[in-house]
Design an enzyme around this catalytic site. Structure first.
Site, PDB file in Angstrom:
ATOM      1  N   CYS A   1       0.831  -1.206   0.000  1.00  0.00           N
ATOM      2  CA  CYS A   1       0.000   0.000   0.000  1.00  0.00           C
ATOM      3  C   CYS A   1       0.872   1.265   0.000  1.00  0.00           C
ATOM      4  O   CYS A   1       1.523   1.546  -0.989  1.00  0.00           O
ATOM      5  CB  CYS A   1      -0.994  -0.042   1.150  1.00  0.00           C
ATOM      6  SG  CYS A   1      -2.413   1.010   0.853  1.00  0.00           S
TER       7      CYS A   1
ATOM      8  N   HIS B   1      -3.258  -4.995   1.553  1.00  0.00           N
ATOM      9  CA  HIS B   1      -2.579  -5.317   2.817  1.00  0.00           C
ATOM     10  C   HIS B   1      -2.599  -6.820   3.097  1.00  0.00           C
ATOM     11  O   HIS B   1      -3.511  -7.297   3.783  1.00  0.00           O
ATOM     12  CB  HIS B   1      -3.303  -4.619   3.977  1.00  0.00           C
ATOM     13  CG  HIS B   1      -3.113  -3.145   4.025  1.00  0.00           C
ATOM     14  ND1 HIS B   1      -2.196  -2.542   4.838  1.00  0.00           N
ATOM     15  CD2 HIS B   1      -3.734  -2.158   3.355  1.00  0.00           C
ATOM     16  CE1 HIS B   1      -2.245  -1.236   4.673  1.00  0.00           C
ATOM     17  NE2 HIS B   1      -3.178  -0.971   3.776  1.00  0.00           N
TER      18      HIS B   1
ATOM     19  N   GLU C   1      -0.944  -8.419   5.155  1.00  0.00           N
ATOM     20  CA  GLU C   1      -0.688  -8.695   6.582  1.00  0.00           C
ATOM     21  C   GLU C   1      -1.982  -8.676   7.404  1.00  0.00           C
ATOM     22  O   GLU C   1      -1.996  -9.067   8.555  1.00  0.00           O
ATOM     23  CB  GLU C   1       0.332  -7.689   7.141  1.00  0.00           C
ATOM     24  CG  GLU C   1      -0.187  -6.302   7.484  1.00  0.00           C
ATOM     25  CD  GLU C   1      -0.447  -5.390   6.281  1.00  0.00           C
ATOM     26  OE1 GLU C   1      -0.395  -5.873   5.133  1.00  0.00           O
ATOM     27  OE2 GLU C   1      -0.735  -4.200   6.500  1.00  0.00           O
TER      28      GLU C   1
END
Ligand code: GLN
Length: 197
Positions: free
Chosen positions: A79, A169, A171
């Site tokens: 990002c 994202h 994660e």
């Protein structure tokens, strides 16, 4: 064991550290350029690219990370991290300027601030649950950059040698496949570096 850092000046750091550990590498919280020498790879997290860029400048990370890249050590930007890696940013000056991409910030509109989409990422993951938060997209790729995934005709994941970038994202989901892919890049790059030495 491989040591993989997460640039911790601002943004989503803790989740990346967990993913690195899950992928079988040693996670390192990076706040100083001196730490770079000890790392095999680094992740530039999401957050606010203008803020992270300013702090990177202030703490010497622009030069530090360019040298890190020159040494053949992989960098993964998610990002805001993707924006930091780009050679061109629509209407703004680039930060690290390492990746052959032109990105546009906040490209999915204000109404849909964040959303989740299943992505097909050939060679990396089938049906990857991707979380987009005020995400950028890659308007153009050139040179050595290779498109890895698109969402609604917009490029959202790219790779270029030892560089990896996603507009979303990885994660924030429990799916470890993209981090595993990056750690594999880090492993191969380390083998290459050791051969050259
Ligand atoms: N919109 C942010 C920027 O332009 C990026 C958002 C994010 O990293 N989730 O820097």
């Amino acid at each position: 064991m491989l040591k993989v850092g997460v640039l911790a000046l601002q943004g989503a750091v803790a989740e990346h550290l967990k993913c690195i550990e899950k992928a079988g590498a040693i996670p390192v919280t990076v706040k100083k350029t001196e730490q770079l020498a000890d790392l095999d790879g680094i992740i530039l997290p999401g957050g606010e690219s203008t803020t992270i860029g300013r702090l990177m400048n202030l703490y010497g990370f622009i030069g530090g990370l360019k040298a890190f890249h020159e040494e053949g050590k992989p960098i993964f930007g998610t990002c805001a991290g993707m924006i930091l890696l780009a050679k061109e940013i629509e209407g703004e000056r680039p930060h690290l300027g390492l990746m052959d991409i032109n990105v546009e910030r906040n490209a999915f509109g204000r109404q849909i601030d964040s959303f989740e989409a299943e992505l097909m990422i050939p060679g990396v993951a089938v049906n990857f649950p991707a979380v987009f938060i005020r995400a950028p997209y890659v308007k153009e790729t050139y040179g050595e950059a290779r498109i890895l995934a698109k969402y609604n005709q917009k490029t959202v994941a790219v790779e270029q040698g030892t560089l990896l970038a996603t507009a979303f994202h990885p994660e924030l989901t429990d799916d470890p496949r993209i981090h595993a892919y990056f750690i594999e890049m880090v492993k191969k790059a380390k083998q290459r570096r050791l051969l050259v030495k």
